[in-house]
Design an enzyme around this catalytic site. Structure first.
Site, short mmCIF file in Angstrom:
data_model
loop_
_atom_site.label_atom_id
_atom_site.label_comp_id
_atom_site.label_asym_id
_atom_site.label_seq_id
_atom_site.Cartn_x
_atom_site.Cartn_y
_atom_site.Cartn_z
N CYS A 160 31.40 98.92 2.17
CA CYS A 160 31.38 97.87 3.08
C CYS A 160 31.87 98.58 4.34
CB CYS A 160 32.42 97.11 2.74
SG CYS A 160 32.64 95.70 3.95
N LEU A 161 31.24 98.29 5.56
CA LEU A 161 31.59 98.92 6.53
C LEU A 161 33.11 98.87 7.02
CD1 LEU A 161 28.64 97.55 9.33
CD2 LEU A 161 28.72 99.11 7.53
N HIS A 171 32.62 87.83 2.90
CA HIS A 171 33.33 87.96 4.15
C HIS A 171 33.72 86.74 4.96
CE1 HIS A 171 33.38 92.33 4.57
NE2 HIS A 171 32.15 92.60 4.45
N HIS A 182 27.60 89.43 -1.12
CA HIS A 182 28.65 90.25 -0.27
C HIS A 182 29.18 89.80 1.27
CE1 HIS A 182 30.39 94.29 0.46
NE2 HIS A 182 30.31 93.84 1.81
N GLU A 183 28.20 89.31 1.84
CA GLU A 183 28.17 89.09 3.26
C GLU A 183 28.88 87.58 3.39
OE1 GLU A 183 28.28 91.46 5.20
OE2 GLU A 183 26.97 92.66 4.08
N GLY A 231 24.02 95.07 5.54
CA GLY A 231 24.25 93.75 5.83
C GLY A 231 25.45 93.68 6.86
N GLN A 239 33.44 90.95 10.90
CA GLN A 239 33.26 92.57 10.91
C GLN A 239 33.40 93.24 12.35
OE1 GLN A 239 30.29 93.14 7.41
NE2 GLN A 239 31.76 94.58 7.16
NI NI Z 1 31.05 94.27 3.78
#
Ligand code: NI
Length: 213
Positions: free
Chosen positions: A132-133, A179, A175-176, A85, A90
């Protein structure tokens, strides 16, 4: 002649300020390549903590949104990221758009959700591993709800729709969407630990910020 030049410049500036997307967003969408630069807690903490805004009608109809979607998709699926995701903050865009891998559908397609929000958190709270990226090299155990009701703008239908999602896909949505509200999984995690395998796997890639960014 000089007045004409000044008038022309002012007109250009006006167009730059009033078109769909901000000037900064158009710079990022226009200049980025896949994989896009991914913001991190080390380099872009304040940005990642900023709540995202909805897209307006002009932006929802803009081909720039399609460009952003295809670049976010390419970034998420690139070997340097290889995530399940991604959320627009991000990639430097403070807007409510996410991509989620749908483990709850056959073949697990990646789907895009625009002006998305979580309407309800349902079911039991379960603790599971997350990464997480934007938090490179770490993982954590995070309590999340088993089910969510999400709503978003369906561009094909031209209206908002809502959906009940459960299982691991519901975790990705939480999670997304976090963000988009400036929240990172590390804020919610019971424990956070170093992911040695990730550090080894990703050492080959360049994650540096482009000069123009
Ligand atoms: Ni993330």
């Amino acid at each position: 002649m000089r007045n004409k030049t000044i008038f022309g410049l002012m007109l250009l500036l006006l167009c730059a300020c009033t078109g769909p997307f901000t000037q900064r967003e158009r710079l990022i969408i226009g200049r980025s390549q896949v994989p896009m630069y991914v913001t991190t807690v080390e380099a872009d903490s304040a940005f990642l903590r900023t709540p995202s805004a909805d897209f307006g009608p002009a932006e929802l109809a803009s081909p720039l949104l399609d460009t952003l979607i295809s670049m976010m998709m390419g970034t998420l699926r690139h070997p340097s990221q290889d995530g399940v995701g991604i959320a627009a903050p991000q990639v430097g865009i403070s807007r409510r758009i996410i991509i989620v891998k749908r483990y709850d559908k056959s073949d697990g397609p990646f789907e895009v959700f625009v002006n998305v929000k979580i309407d309800s958190l349902l079911g039991a709270v379960v603790c599971g591993p997350e990464g997480c990226l934007s938090v490179p090299g770490l993982r954590g155990m995070v309590p999340r709800h088993e089910q969510v009701v999400v709503s978003y703008y369906d561009r094909a239908l031209g209206k908002r729709v809502s959906e009940l999602v459960d299982g691991y896909t519901a975790i990705i949505f939480q999670h997304e969407c976090d963000h988009l509200d400036g929240i990172l999984y590390t804020d919610r995690a019971d424990t956070v630990f170093v992911n040695e395998a990730w550090l080894e796997e990703r050492a080959a890639f360049d994650y540096s910020k482009p000069e123009w960014w």
